[in-house]
Design an enzyme around this catalytic site. Structure first.
Site, PDB file in Angstrom:
ATOM      1  N   LYS A 100      -4.327   6.502 -10.919  1.00 56.52           N
ATOM      2  CA  LYS A 100      -3.229   5.426 -10.401  1.00 56.52           C
ATOM      3  C   LYS A 100      -2.777   4.700 -11.973  1.00 56.52           C
ATOM      4  CE  LYS A 100      -3.117   1.445  -7.226  1.00 56.52           C
ATOM      5  NZ  LYS A 100      -4.236   0.857  -6.439  1.00 56.52           N
TER       6      LYS A 100
ATOM      7  N   SER B 187      -2.325   0.321  -2.164  1.00 55.06           N
ATOM      8  CA  SER B 187      -1.494   0.400  -3.290  1.00 55.06           C
ATOM      9  C   SER B 187      -1.463   1.844  -4.031  1.00 55.06           C
ATOM     10  CB  SER B 187      -1.531  -0.658  -4.336  1.00 55.06           C
ATOM     11  OG  SER B 187      -2.776  -0.850  -4.682  1.00 55.06           O
TER      12      SER B 187
ATOM     13  N   SER C  10      -6.788  -0.607  -0.483  1.00 53.99           N
ATOM     14  CA  SER C  10      -5.621   0.346  -1.323  1.00 53.99           C
ATOM     15  C   SER C  10      -6.486   1.749  -1.749  1.00 53.99           C
ATOM     16  CB  SER C  10      -5.319  -0.271  -2.738  1.00 53.99           C
ATOM     17  OG  SER C  10      -4.486  -1.382  -2.475  1.00 53.99           O
TER      18      SER C  10
END
Length: 599
Positions: free
Chosen positions: A72, A146, A170
């Site tokens: 990420k 996310s 997330s």
């Protein structure tokens, strides 16, 4: 592209890291960089790394040899920008995030950095200027966030696993919407050094993978105490003990009045199927009141913890609000309404809720919850970005606040073909135990991996450990057997029955004289040719063994007992002096047979 299958292809010379890297970049060019990727590692750099790996002679030191992965874009990767999906924030990292470095050291190949809800604020995957990821099952539906790009990169087969982060869910919500395993470890188990924080006291590095075995493999590499991370920690002896892994386990399901699916009956039906599957595995269903967990979940965004998001950005959030996603900016700037007094009051309330939820974990071993109560289209989320995001966190937002571990796994598809997932949640440091049960539940419900036609059964299951995490296997032969007068000394120490088995033939059994309650004495007699003595094996948390040992009266002691299946466990043995004048009952084969004969 699960890790084990790729491993096997490498070993059998079916493919090579160089070829895999070329295929990945070719697929990315065909599909386009956006919306999955924000920054890619240069292809030539990775081809050179692949060739370097292929020239390594000691592959035993590279447990992730040639395995492609993604991270990420809130992890630092030296030489690449960290943007957190906000171009105005972009900065070039000078060092590697600790978790990323451990993966590289293990031989993995980093393909690139993935799209995300900006500053890791959201569960939807739509709060980004870098393109919106969708579920691989239907492009109209959200991917979840996310860690949106990290999940989709795995689901599309671009990488074997990826790292995300999980503060409110997330690392689990995108797993549910893309039929993946999403492992959210215990807080502090994986270092967050080199990670741009969302809520620093709550953040966790998470793992997306196709199987629980792959997630466990990656976790075993990145889990490491890091003195440079003030939130890194190690389990104390016995902490996170999972005796229930080797025994019958009790799983918690919310009472009907505290279950919530926001009218989605297809999600409810899939959840009911997961409960049935868990019961088939030998689990005992226990209903519990979900309300204290829900109250804790509400504290995350409705309470002062949102101020941690402002603390992570501070000056940037004030000076560049117009460069931020409007929803993210609204959430972060809203933190200004909370005072230090509010923070303390919320902490007091959280402590009360922890006490209530700890009591629930005294009656269950794990919780089985929907990962999300429903799924939404991209259009629906864009029309109501905060309300629907809140709905998605109904079963996830409490986990880090209450210091719990969780793993999200695919469940049976809904009737409309959309994905549905469930999560197993347990006390801190029960990560490996959760993965072991989750692996069985995953295989009980699902035939194929994600949206592919590859059979889950053709991938290896998680191997059973000789003893459950943080437990000692203990053999009992007499008064501590199930139903006998001293069995409570095991159960009050949270020990669990594992199995009934016999010793090797070289053991003799005696009735100890003047013993109350009546007890046998097991004696190891090398060369003796008997039939073995029946006993029970129990798993006891290692931190309770000391008090148990302290209560063992002479002439008994705790030693090593050799079993008929060529394994050894700790167990009761008798000193030779204790059998002087004692009645030998070896021929009966066990204490229960002796008691039966006395009736």
């Amino acid at each position: 592209m699960d890790i084990t299958s790729l491993d096997l292809s490498y070993k059998n010379k079916i493919t090579s890291p160089t070829r895999v890297v070329r295929e990945i970049y070719s697929q990315i060019r065909a599909e386009g960089k956006s919306p999955i990727w924000i920054t890619l590692v240069d292809e030539e750099h990775n081809l050179a790394r692949a060739r370097e790996l292929e020239n390594q002679s000691d592959l035993a030191k590279l447990p992730l040899f040639g395995i492609p992965f993604a991270v990420k874009d809130n992890f630092d990767v030296a030489g690449l920008p960290t943007t957190a999906a906000c171009p105005a924030y972009s900065r070039i990292a000078n060092e590697m995030a600790a978790a990323v470095q451990r993966l590289l050291d293990a031989g993995a190949i980093l393909i690139g950095k993935t799209n995300m809800d900006q500053f890791a604020t959201g569960l939807v995957g739509t709060r980004t200027p870098c393109g919106i990821c969708s579920s691989v099952f239907d492009e109209q539906f959200i991917s979840g966030g996310s860690s949106s790009g990290s999940a989709v990169a795995v689901a599309k087969g671009l990488v074997s696993f990826s790292l995300g982060t999980d503060t409110a869910g997330s690392g689990r919500v995108p797993a549910a919407f893309n039929q993946l395993v999403g492992m959210k470890p215990t807080r502090g188990l994986v270092s967050t050094t080199g990670l741009l924080p969302a809520c620093r006291t709550l953040d966790c590095v998470s793992v997306f993978a196709e199987t629980c075995a792959d997630a466990a493999r990656v976790l075993s590499i990145i889990a490491n105490f890091d003195a440079s991370d003030p939130y890194s920690r190690k389990a104390n002896p016995g902490e996170g003990a999972t005796p229930w892994v080797a025994s019958r386990f009790r799983f918690g399901v919310p009472t009907e009045d505290t279950l919530e699916f926001f009218g989605d009956q297809q999600a409810r039906a899939s959840y009911d199927k997961a409960i049935e599957a868990m019961t088939r595995l030998g689990g005992e269903l226990v209903r519990f009141n979900y309300e204290p967990f829900r109250s804790a979940a509400n504290l995350l965004y409705s309470g002062p913890w949102v101020a941690e998001r402002l603390a992570a950005l501070h000056d940037f959030a004030f000076e560049h609000a117009d460069a931020m996603d409007p929803t993210v900016a609204k959430i972060v700037s809203g933190a200004q309404r909370f005072s230090a007094v509010d923070a303390f009051l919320a902490e007091y309330r959280l402590r009360e809720l922890r006490r209530s939820t700890e009591a629930i974990f005294d009656s269950v071993d794990i919780l089985l919850l929907p990962t999300t109560p429903t799924i939404y289209t991209i259009a629906e989320v864009q029309a109501a970005p905060i309300e629907l995001n809140t709905n998605l966190g109904y079963y996830t937002n409490f986990v880090n606040l209450l210091d719990l571990a969780a793993v999200a796994i695919p469940s049976s598809l809904r009737e409309d073909g959309l994905p549905f997932g469930v999560s197993l949640i347990g006390r801190a440091f029960t990560d490996n135990g959760l993965l072991a049960i989750a692996d069985k539940l995953h295989r009980e419900q699902v035939l194929t991996i994600g949206g592919s036609e590859r059979l889950l059964a053709q991938t290896p299951a998680i191997s059973a450990s000789p003893a459950p995490n943080a437990c000692i296997l203990l053999a009992v032969v007499g008064a501590h057997l199930s139903g006998q007068p001293l069995n409570w000394q095991l159960t009050t120490r949270k020990a669990r029955f594992v199995r009934t088995v016999r010793t090797l033939p070289s053991y003799q059994l005696y009735v100890l004289p003047n013993s109350t309650p009546a007890k046998p004495g097991l004696v190891y007699a090398p060369g003796f040719a008997g039939f073995g003595i029946e006993l029970e094996v129990w798993a006891m948390p290692e931190d309770t063994v000391g008090t148990f040992l302290n209560g063992i009266p002479a002439p008994l002691s705790l030693g090593t007992v050799h079993l008929e299946d060529d394994t050894s466990v700790k167990g009761f043995l008798c000193e030779p002096s204790g059998i002087v004048g004692a009645e030998e009952i070896t021929h009966l084969g066990g204490w229960r047979a002796y008691l039966e004969g006395k009736r």
